[in-house]
Design an enzyme around this catalytic site. Structure first.
Site, mmCIF file in Angstrom:
data_model
loop_
_atom_site.group_PDB
_atom_site.id
_atom_site.type_symbol
_atom_site.label_atom_id
_atom_site.label_comp_id
_atom_site.label_asym_id
_atom_site.label_seq_id
_atom_site.Cartn_x
_atom_site.Cartn_y
_atom_site.Cartn_z
ATOM 1 N N ASP A 12 13.525 -28.313 -5.389
ATOM 2 C CA ASP A 12 12.770 -28.380 -4.142
ATOM 3 C C ASP A 12 11.276 -28.123 -4.381
ATOM 4 O O ASP A 12 10.899 -27.503 -5.374
ATOM 5 C CB ASP A 12 13.353 -27.341 -3.170
ATOM 6 C CG ASP A 12 13.059 -27.670 -1.717
ATOM 7 O OD1 ASP A 12 12.536 -28.774 -1.431
ATOM 8 O OD2 ASP A 12 13.327 -26.806 -0.863
ATOM 9 N N HIS A 29 7.064 -36.405 -5.959
ATOM 10 C CA HIS A 29 8.376 -36.881 -6.408
ATOM 11 C C HIS A 29 8.292 -37.433 -7.836
ATOM 12 O O HIS A 29 9.174 -37.181 -8.663
ATOM 13 C CB HIS A 29 8.910 -37.972 -5.472
ATOM 14 C CG HIS A 29 9.232 -37.451 -4.096
ATOM 15 N ND1 HIS A 29 9.806 -36.214 -3.889
ATOM 16 C CD2 HIS A 29 9.075 -37.999 -2.861
ATOM 17 C CE1 HIS A 29 9.985 -36.024 -2.589
ATOM 18 N NE2 HIS A 29 9.547 -37.087 -1.939
ATOM 19 N N LEU A 123 24.041 -32.821 -24.324
ATOM 20 C CA LEU A 123 24.018 -32.380 -22.932
ATOM 21 C C LEU A 123 24.564 -33.461 -22.000
ATOM 22 O O LEU A 123 24.218 -34.631 -22.138
ATOM 23 C CB LEU A 123 22.573 -32.061 -22.529
ATOM 24 C CG LEU A 123 22.345 -31.676 -21.058
ATOM 25 C CD1 LEU A 123 22.711 -30.216 -20.821
ATOM 26 C CD2 LEU A 123 20.907 -31.937 -20.637
HETATM 27 C C1 V0D Z 1 12.618 -36.669 -6.501
HETATM 28 C C2 V0D Z 1 12.869 -33.948 -7.865
HETATM 29 C C3 V0D Z 1 15.262 -38.338 -11.329
HETATM 30 C C4 V0D Z 1 13.624 -34.309 -6.623
HETATM 31 C C5 V0D Z 1 13.191 -34.823 -9.039
HETATM 32 C C6 V0D Z 1 17.228 -41.016 -5.958
HETATM 33 C C7 V0D Z 1 13.108 -35.456 -5.794
HETATM 34 C C8 V0D Z 1 12.603 -36.193 -8.898
HETATM 35 C C9 V0D Z 1 16.202 -39.096 -10.654
HETATM 36 C C10 V0D Z 1 17.355 -39.800 -11.212
HETATM 37 C C11 V0D Z 1 14.282 -37.814 -7.993
HETATM 38 C C12 V0D Z 1 18.495 -39.990 -10.448
HETATM 39 C C13 V0D Z 1 19.607 -40.626 -10.991
HETATM 40 C C14 V0D Z 1 19.566 -41.066 -12.288
HETATM 41 C C15 V0D Z 1 18.434 -40.874 -13.075
HETATM 42 C C16 V0D Z 1 17.329 -40.248 -12.533
HETATM 43 C C17 V0D Z 1 15.883 -38.961 -9.307
HETATM 44 C C18 V0D Z 1 15.991 -39.170 -7.021
HETATM 45 C C19 V0D Z 1 14.898 -38.350 -6.876
HETATM 46 C C20 V0D Z 1 16.648 -39.702 -5.797
HETATM 47 F F1 V0D Z 1 20.633 -41.665 -12.830
HETATM 48 N N1 V0D Z 1 14.414 -37.790 -10.468
HETATM 49 N N2 V0D Z 1 14.776 -38.160 -9.225
HETATM 50 N N3 V0D Z 1 16.488 -39.472 -8.230
HETATM 51 N N4 V0D Z 1 13.192 -36.958 -7.831
#
Ligand code: V0D
Length: 227
Positions: A12, A29, A123
């Site tokens: 968060d 993000h 991991l």
């Molecule tokens: C935004 C902080 C990696 C939270 C982290 C779809 C909010 C960065 C992924 C990711 C997000 C998801 C699946 C995958 C590989 C990478 C990601 C989302 C948001 C929402 F297989 N960061 N990340 N996905 N944020």
């Protein structure tokens, strides 16, 4: 040091981190996505077996369309930047949650990454995507019923949760100092140590992860003798 086998994180504070610098939420993000790489590599180095990250909740669909659209582009950004390194480090990609509602292009990127990394032995990096803790328990109950069960036991639920087969979660970290579970792994966090930090997710660096693991290690040592 007593290393948690399985850590779960609520990442968060990306929006607040961006706002603090006068930048749009999506800038936060993107920074958050870079940090996923850093924390995953560090967790692997510390000897953590499974790292589960709350990427997108069943409630996140309520965000503005353009923000949801941007978030759904991040898995592709993540793998374009980091897949080569993840393969070198032997990281295995997995997901929990219902991918059916995730846009086709995003789903495909994720499914490809899972296939590519399926034989890796390092991991396990689990992204919770369109995940909700209550929905998880309900789908587990429905799977057990579909298996012919009529009166369900805890074990029936346990075996059918999205997290079936992963070690118990030892440590849950939430950044940005809200003291809530926000419908994350409700069943699975029953016995986890809960760690809250005021640090925004993009600022939660490798040293901060080490601090959290040291905190966990000290708690285990104190309670270990009494058990
Ligand atoms: C935004 C902080 C990696 C939270 C982290 C779809 C909010 C960065 C992924 C990711 C997000 C998801 C699946 C995958 C590989 C990478 C990601 C989302 C948001 C929402 F297989 N960061 N990340 N996905 N944020």
């Amino acid at each position: 040091m007593n290393i948690p086998q399985h850590i779960a994180i609520i990442m968060d504070g990306n929006g607040r981190w961006a706002k603090q610098q006068g930048k749009p939420r999506n800038y936060g993000h993107l920074a958050g996505t870079e940090n996923v790489r850093n924390i995953a590599i560090k967790a692997d180095e510390l000897g953590v077996k499974v790292l589960t990250l709350y990427a997108f909740s069943t409630e996140n669909w309520k965000r503005p369309d353009d923000e949801v659209g941007y978030l759904m582009s991040l898995p592709a950004v993540f793998f374009r930047k980091f897949m080569k390194e993840l393969m070198e480090k032997g990281v295995r990609i997995a997901t929990i949650g219902n991918l059916d509602a995730v846009p086709e292009a995003t789903r495909k990127v994720i499914e490809d990454a899972k296939r590519q990394t399926a034989e890796n032995k390092g991991l396990t990096l689990v992204f919770a995507m369109n995940y909700g803790g209550r929905a998880d328990i309900v789908q587990a109950a429905n799977k057990a019923i579909a298996q012919g069960k009529t009166v369900l036991t805890e074990q029936d639920i346990e075996e059918n949760l999205y997290t079936a087969g992963y070690p118990q979660i030892d440590l849950m970290i939430r950044t940005s100092l809200d003291y809530r579970l926000s419908n994350f792994l409700l069943w699975q966090l029953s016995y986890a140590e809960l760690y809250f930090t005021d640090c925004y997710w993009p600022d939660f660096n490798e040293d901060r992860l080490t601090e959290a693991v040291e905190w966990f290690s000290n708690r285990e040592r104190r309670f270990g003798g009494l058990k």
